[in-house]
Design a protein around this motif. Sequence first.
Motif, PDB file in Angstrom:
ATOM      1  N   SER A  12      -2.328 -30.126 -53.732  1.00 16.03           N
ATOM      2  CA  SER A  12      -3.071 -28.881 -53.978  1.00 16.03           C
ATOM      3  C   SER A  12      -3.132 -28.039 -52.711  1.00 16.03           C
ATOM      4  CB  SER A  12      -4.490 -29.193 -54.471  1.00 16.03           C
ATOM      5  OG  SER A  12      -4.444 -29.742 -55.759  1.00 16.03           O
ATOM      6  N   ALA A  13      -3.344 -28.697 -51.561  1.00 15.67           N
ATOM      7  CA  ALA A  13      -3.368 -27.975 -50.285  1.00 15.67           C
ATOM      8  C   ALA A  13      -1.999 -27.380 -49.967  1.00 15.67           C
ATOM      9  CB  ALA A  13      -3.818 -28.904 -49.160  1.00 15.67           C
ATOM     10  N   LEU A  14      -0.936 -28.119 -50.261  1.00 20.12           N
ATOM     11  CA  LEU A  14       0.415 -27.590 -50.074  1.00 20.12           C
ATOM     12  C   LEU A  14       0.611 -26.346 -50.935  1.00 20.12           C
ATOM     13  CD1 LEU A  14       3.347 -27.895 -48.969  1.00 20.12           C
ATOM     14  CD2 LEU A  14       3.794 -29.322 -50.985  1.00 20.12           C
ATOM     15  N   GLY A  15       0.190 -26.419 -52.184  1.00 19.61           N
ATOM     16  CA  GLY A  15       0.311 -25.277 -53.088  1.00 19.61           C
ATOM     17  C   GLY A  15      -0.518 -24.087 -52.660  1.00 19.61           C
ATOM     18  N   ALA A  16      -1.596 -24.355 -51.917  1.00 25.86           N
ATOM     19  CA  ALA A  16      -2.461 -23.275 -51.421  1.00 25.86           C
ATOM     20  C   ALA A  16      -1.968 -22.711 -50.096  1.00 25.86           C
ATOM     21  CB  ALA A  16      -3.895 -23.784 -51.278  1.00 25.86           C
ATOM     22  N   GLY A  17      -0.863 -23.265 -49.576  1.00 27.52           N
ATOM     23  CA  GLY A  17      -0.266 -22.700 -48.369  1.00 27.52           C
ATOM     24  C   GLY A  17      -0.606 -23.399 -47.066  1.00 27.52           C
ATOM     25  N   ASN A  18      -1.055 -24.648 -47.101  1.00 23.79           N
ATOM     26  CA  ASN A  18      -1.348 -25.378 -45.874  1.00 23.79           C
ATOM     27  C   ASN A  18      -0.098 -25.418 -45.002  1.00 23.79           C
ATOM     28  OD1 ASN A  18      -1.295 -27.977 -44.231  1.00 23.79           O
ATOM     29  ND2 ASN A  18      -3.449 -27.933 -44.866  1.00 23.79           N
ATOM     30  N   ARG A  19      -0.187 -24.835 -43.807  1.00 25.52           N
ATOM     31  CA  ARG A  19       0.993 -24.709 -42.923  1.00 25.52           C
ATOM     32  C   ARG A  19       1.517 -26.050 -42.443  1.00 25.52           C
ATOM     33  NH1 ARG A  19      -1.517 -20.343 -39.182  1.00 25.52           N
ATOM     34  NH2 ARG A  19      -2.226 -18.993 -40.821  1.00 25.52           N
ATOM     35  N   GLY A  20       0.623 -26.947 -42.082  1.00 20.53           N
ATOM     36  CA  GLY A  20       1.045 -28.255 -41.596  1.00 20.53           C
ATOM     37  C   GLY A  20       1.805 -29.039 -42.650  1.00 20.53           C
ATOM     38  N   THR A  47      -1.159 -30.820 -60.781  1.00 23.63           N
ATOM     39  CA  THR A  47      -0.664 -29.785 -61.694  1.00 23.63           C
ATOM     40  C   THR A  47      -1.768 -29.317 -62.636  1.00 23.63           C
ATOM     41  OG1 THR A  47       1.571 -30.651 -61.515  1.00 23.63           O
ATOM     42  CG2 THR A  47       1.117 -29.254 -63.411  1.00 23.63           C
ATOM     43  N   VAL A  48      -2.736 -30.184 -62.917  1.00 24.93           N
ATOM     44  CA  VAL A  48      -3.884 -29.779 -63.736  1.00 24.93           C
ATOM     45  C   VAL A  48      -4.623 -28.641 -63.034  1.00 24.93           C
ATOM     46  CG1 VAL A  48      -6.144 -30.528 -64.605  1.00 24.93           C
ATOM     47  CG2 VAL A  48      -4.154 -32.017 -64.866  1.00 24.93           C
ATOM     48  N   GLU A  49      -4.777 -28.764 -61.710  1.00 24.88           N
ATOM     49  CA  GLU A  49      -5.501 -27.752 -60.933  1.00 24.88           C
ATOM     50  C   GLU A  49      -4.651 -26.523 -60.629  1.00 24.88           C
ATOM     51  OE1 GLU A  49      -7.076 -29.563 -57.402  1.00 24.88           O
ATOM     52  OE2 GLU A  49      -7.856 -31.266 -58.526  1.00 24.88           O
ATOM     53  N   ARG A  50      -3.344 -26.732 -60.414  1.00 18.44           N
ATOM     54  CA  ARG A  50      -2.428 -25.650 -60.033  1.00 18.44           C
ATOM     55  C   ARG A  50      -1.192 -25.761 -60.930  1.00 18.44           C
ATOM     56  NH1 ARG A  50      -4.127 -23.444 -55.263  1.00 18.44           N
ATOM     57  NH2 ARG A  50      -2.202 -22.284 -55.045  1.00 18.44           N
ATOM     58  N   PRO A  51      -1.199 -25.148 -62.114  1.00 14.78           N
ATOM     59  CA  PRO A  51      -0.140 -25.337 -63.101  1.00 14.78           C
ATOM     60  C   PRO A  51       1.294 -25.087 -62.610  1.00 14.78           C
ATOM     61  CG  PRO A  51      -1.999 -24.273 -64.122  1.00 14.78           C
ATOM     62  CD  PRO A  51      -2.295 -24.323 -62.641  1.00 14.78           C
ATOM     63  N   ALA A  52       1.504 -24.193 -61.674  1.00 10.63           N
ATOM     64  CA  ALA A  52       2.866 -23.907 -61.202  1.00 10.63           C
ATOM     65  C   ALA A  52       3.325 -24.883 -60.127  1.00 10.63           C
ATOM     66  CB  ALA A  52       2.948 -22.477 -60.676  1.00 10.63           C
ATOM     67  N   LEU A  53       2.446 -25.772 -59.703  1.00 12.50           N
ATOM     68  CA  LEU A  53       2.760 -26.666 -58.589  1.00 12.50           C
ATOM     69  C   LEU A  53       3.919 -27.613 -58.894  1.00 12.50           C
ATOM     70  CD1 LEU A  53       1.924 -27.457 -55.720  1.00 12.50           C
ATOM     71  CD2 LEU A  53       0.431 -29.162 -56.757  1.00 12.50           C
ATOM     72  N   ALA A  54       3.991 -28.133 -60.095  1.00 15.30           N
ATOM     73  CA  ALA A  54       5.049 -29.087 -60.428  1.00 15.30           C
ATOM     74  C   ALA A  54       6.428 -28.464 -60.231  1.00 15.30           C
ATOM     75  CB  ALA A  54       4.892 -29.595 -61.854  1.00 15.30           C
ATOM     76  N   ASP A  55       6.602 -27.227 -60.660  1.00 11.80           N
ATOM     77  CA  ASP A  55       7.891 -26.560 -60.474  1.00 11.80           C
ATOM     78  C   ASP A  55       8.204 -26.371 -59.005  1.00 11.80           C
ATOM     79  OD1 ASP A  55       8.347 -26.378 -63.200  1.00 11.80           O
ATOM     80  OD2 ASP A  55       7.407 -24.403 -63.367  1.00 11.80           O
ATOM     81  N   HIS A  56       7.192 -26.004 -58.227  1.00 18.30           N
ATOM     82  CA  HIS A  56       7.386 -25.810 -56.784  1.00 18.30           C
ATOM     83  C   HIS A  56       7.792 -27.125 -56.113  1.00 18.30           C
ATOM     84  CE1 HIS A  56       6.946 -24.307 -52.753  1.00 18.30           C
ATOM     85  NE2 HIS A  56       6.011 -25.208 -52.488  1.00 18.30           N
TER      86      HIS A  56
END
Length: 129
Positions: A12-20, A47-56
């Motif tokens: 979820s943090a990766l999907g939110a743009g965590n730089r590290g 993916t429940v929290e961020r639906p587009a995350l799985a594709d990313h």
Amino acid sequence: MSAVILDHTALSALGAGNRGLSRLVAEPHRTTEDYVVVPALCLAAATVERPALADHVGSLPAINVVELDFSGAAAVGHLINDGADWRMAHAVHVARPNVEWPDGCTVFSSSPDQYRQFGIPAIPVSSMN
């Protein structure tokens, strides 16, 4: 050769743009000695929290998604029965020492204390930014 695991909170943090974390998943492109592992149940939970995350995540060649086979499902079921949150149980199972990773793996998580109770080393995602 080493491997790190991203749990649902790290994804979820990766999907939110965590730089590290973004750097972490980009660095293995330059070396074949490092692996970034994502347990399938962690990906499902994120993916429940961020639906587009799985594709990313699926588009990132540095990330290896670990499937849940019969023995893994049994182990994860026992972990959940022992009190592990279902969203992290697959990460605990994958992080434990095994034939491929005799020393086990480290988990990146926003809740590292949850892993320590199972003897799994964990690094807080907050230290990655």
